[in-house]
Design a protein around this motif. Structure first.
Motif, PDB file in Angstrom:
ATOM      1  N   ARG A 101       0.851  -1.189   0.000  1.00 16.63           N
ATOM      2  CA  ARG A 101       0.000   0.000   0.000  1.00 16.63           C
ATOM      3  C   ARG A 101       0.884   1.235   0.000  1.00 16.63           C
ATOM      4  NH1 ARG A 101      -5.561   0.975   3.266  1.00 16.63           N
ATOM      5  NH2 ARG A 101      -5.857   3.196   2.807  1.00 16.63           N
ATOM      6  N   VAL A 102       0.555   2.191  -0.881  1.00 17.08           N
ATOM      7  CA  VAL A 102       1.324   3.418  -1.004  1.00 17.08           C
ATOM      8  C   VAL A 102       0.409   4.593  -0.681  1.00 17.08           C
ATOM      9  CG1 VAL A 102       2.727   4.866  -2.520  1.00 17.08           C
ATOM     10  CG2 VAL A 102       2.799   2.368  -2.775  1.00 17.08           C
ATOM     11  N   ASP A 103       0.810   5.403   0.282  1.00 14.80           N
ATOM     12  CA  ASP A 103       0.038   6.592   0.642  1.00 14.80           C
ATOM     13  C   ASP A 103      -0.015   7.532  -0.561  1.00 14.80           C
ATOM     14  OD1 ASP A 103      -0.380   9.420   1.704  1.00 14.80           O
ATOM     15  OD2 ASP A 103      -0.672   8.269   3.538  1.00 14.80           O
ATOM     16  N   GLY A 104      -1.218   7.907  -0.994  1.00 11.34           N
ATOM     17  CA  GLY A 104      -1.373   8.713  -2.197  1.00 11.34           C
ATOM     18  C   GLY A 104      -0.905  10.136  -2.064  1.00 11.34           C
ATOM     19  N   ARG A 105      -0.582  10.576  -0.841  1.00  6.35           N
ATOM     20  CA  ARG A 105      -0.061  11.935  -0.645  1.00  6.35           C
ATOM     21  C   ARG A 105       1.420  11.937  -0.334  1.00  6.35           C
ATOM     22  NH1 ARG A 105      -4.959  12.086   2.964  1.00  6.35           N
ATOM     23  NH2 ARG A 105      -3.402  11.129   4.279  1.00  6.35           N
ATOM     24  N   THR A 106       1.836  11.069   0.573  1.00  6.93           N
ATOM     25  CA  THR A 106       3.231  11.092   1.028  1.00  6.93           C
ATOM     26  C   THR A 106       4.113  10.063   0.349  1.00  6.93           C
ATOM     27  OG1 THR A 106       2.918   9.485   2.826  1.00  6.93           O
ATOM     28  CG2 THR A 106       2.368  11.792   3.295  1.00  6.93           C
ATOM     29  N   GLY A 107       3.521   9.034  -0.243  1.00  5.71           N
ATOM     30  CA  GLY A 107       4.312   7.971  -0.850  1.00  5.71           C
ATOM     31  C   GLY A 107       4.816   6.931   0.137  1.00  5.71           C
ATOM     32  N   ALA A 108       4.451   7.055   1.412  1.00  2.00           N
ATOM     33  CA  ALA A 108       4.894   6.063   2.398  1.00  2.00           C
ATOM     34  C   ALA A 108       4.369   4.686   2.033  1.00  2.00           C
ATOM     35  CB  ALA A 108       4.406   6.467   3.789  1.00  2.00           C
ATOM     36  N   LYS A 109       5.216   3.678   2.183  1.00  2.00           N
ATOM     37  CA  LYS A 109       4.879   2.311   1.779  1.00  2.00           C
ATOM     38  C   LYS A 109       4.576   1.436   2.985  1.00  2.00           C
ATOM     39  CE  LYS A 109       8.747   2.221  -0.530  1.00  2.00           C
ATOM     40  NZ  LYS A 109       9.897   1.848  -1.364  1.00  2.00           N
ATOM     41  N   THR A 110       3.497   0.669   2.888  1.00  2.00           N
ATOM     42  CA  THR A 110       3.119  -0.297   3.914  1.00  2.00           C
ATOM     43  C   THR A 110       2.997  -1.666   3.276  1.00  2.00           C
ATOM     44  OG1 THR A 110       1.850   1.387   5.121  1.00  2.00           O
ATOM     45  CG2 THR A 110       1.411  -0.924   5.656  1.00  2.00           C
ATOM     46  N   PRO A 111       3.919  -2.595   3.532  1.00  2.00           N
ATOM     47  CA  PRO A 111       3.810  -3.941   2.950  1.00  2.00           C
ATOM     48  C   PRO A 111       2.571  -4.656   3.495  1.00  2.00           C
ATOM     49  CG  PRO A 111       6.034  -3.527   3.774  1.00  2.00           C
ATOM     50  CD  PRO A 111       5.162  -2.429   4.306  1.00  2.00           C
TER      51      PRO A 111
END
Length: 384
Positions: A101-111
């Motif tokens: 999952r990629v945060d649509g604002r910050t680009g932070a990734k969550t496997p």
């Protein structure tokens, strides 16, 4: 934000060696069928086949695209991309068998974890993604076939994926030409682009699921209104479909790889024959549908497509560019335009997101590129 153009190594075009893997673990159904579903689930899919409207606004012949930023980077063999309600993204890794999952604002990734039963190899692995009603759908290569599965996500599952449930099994698999794109149409039916796995005869065989565009209910049953009774086959005569999208009038468009001469963008209609292997590109042969646009394979090798602002936007792998095809109804309103040529390397997936933007996924880590710092990445685009 762009990466310098690089000279491709000769070995990058070699066909990958099939990677051995574990069994999918499930019992196999006959090709083109899914496990039994409840009456209530089947009743939820009552839409008929989409119509072919005759008119829509004409896009200007010229357009432009601007890369406004890099959402995230450091992805490995990214392939499928889907937008969640709220604007976050899910991206699949073909070779690592994972969804992130990629945060649509910050680009932070969550496997979100590895999808069980995926057997990567050659052009196969964990490929297209689609999201609908709390389910994540995935097109993947298993031990014996390509298949579509779905997994619960959100709600009681939290920020993790539920166990995969088969939707459609028995799609032919191979080292090459596995297709892999899935998407829900405006009729709420699930569509899939498949490949003929290098066995060209499958494309003309309507009993095979290879070399086709398929249309099914969310549970994997033949969709109401399909052209061939009792079949999920929607169109046939395709070589390797990796791009599907709908325009604002509900017409279905698809991009597919040619062999040595022409790649194609097709307007797809139910029951039609798109020619492979008897026709590649425009031939005018009776009984086959000619493409709306075609390109030399060195300039395209198309994967994902999206529709935005009156045009189809098509990601090119070998061509390393983003193509714009302006439309006027069911026809082109101008010549295709190329953007971002050799700026970001191989381009795999383009997705129309909320807010009128496009997301573009690069593909330098798929074994055929030359990865640079930051590869692979998701780019944020504005188009006109």
């Amino acid at each position: 934000m762009s990466r310098p153009a690089v000279v491709k190594a000769l070995w990058g075009a070699a066909v990958l060696v099939l990677v051995a893997g574990c069994s999918s673990g499930g019992t196999e159904d006959r090709p083109g069928t899914a496990p039994p579903t409840s009456a209530s689930a089947s009743a939820s899919a009552s839409a008929t086949a989409p119509a072919s409207p005759s008119g829509s606004a004409t896009a200007p012949a010229g357009g432009r695209v601007t890369v406004t930023g890099t959402l995230t980077e450091g992805l490995r063999s990214p392939w499928g991309l889907a937008e969640l309600p709220g604007g976050d993204l899910l991206v699949s890794s073909r070779d690592e068998r994972t969804i992130t999952r990629v945060d649509g604002r910050t680009g932070a990734k969550t496997p979100l974890g590895e999808v069980p039963g995926v057997v990567p190899g050659g052009e196969g692995g964990l490929m297209g993604l689609a999201v609908r009603d709390g389910w994540v759908y995935a097109y993947l290569t298993a031990e014996s076939d390509n298949r579509i599965v779905r997994m619960r996500y959100g709600g009681a599952e939290g920020d993790r994926l539920g166990a995969p449930q088969p939707v459609l099994t028995g799609i032919p698999k191979g080292i090459v030409h596995n297709g892999g794109r899935i998407a829900f149409g405006p009729d709420r039916m699930l569509y899939a682009g498949t490949g003929e796995t290098g066995r060209t005869g499958l494309a003309q065989d309507r009993e095979s699921l290879g070399g086709k565009i398929l249309r099914m209910t969310p549970e994997g049953r033949p969709a109401p209104g399909n052209p061939f009774p009792g079949s999920v086959v929607y169109s046939y005569g395709h070589r390797n479909v990796q791009g599907i999208a709908w325009d604002d009038e509900g017409r279905l468009w698809a991009a597919e790889f040619g062999q040595n001469t022409w790649d194609e963008l097709n307007l797809v209609e139910p029951g039609k024959n798109y020619g492979w292997p008897e026709a590649e590109g425009r031939t005018g042969k009776a009984g086959f549908v000619d493409p709306v646009a075609q390109w030399p394979t060195s300039e395209a090798s198309p994967s994902g497509i999206a529709y935005a602002r009156g045009a189809i936007w098509m990601a090119g792998l070998r061509g390393e560019r983003l193509w714009r095809v302006p439309l006027s109804g069911a026809e082109r309103s101008g010549d295709p335009q190329a953007f971002l040529s050799q700026e970001y390397g191989r381009l795999r997936t383009v997705l129309a997101g909320s807010g009128g933007r496009l997301w573009l996924v690069t593909s330098e880590t798929d074994g055929r590129g030359t990865p640079g710092p930051g590869d692979d990445r998701i780019l944020r685009l504005e188009v006109n």
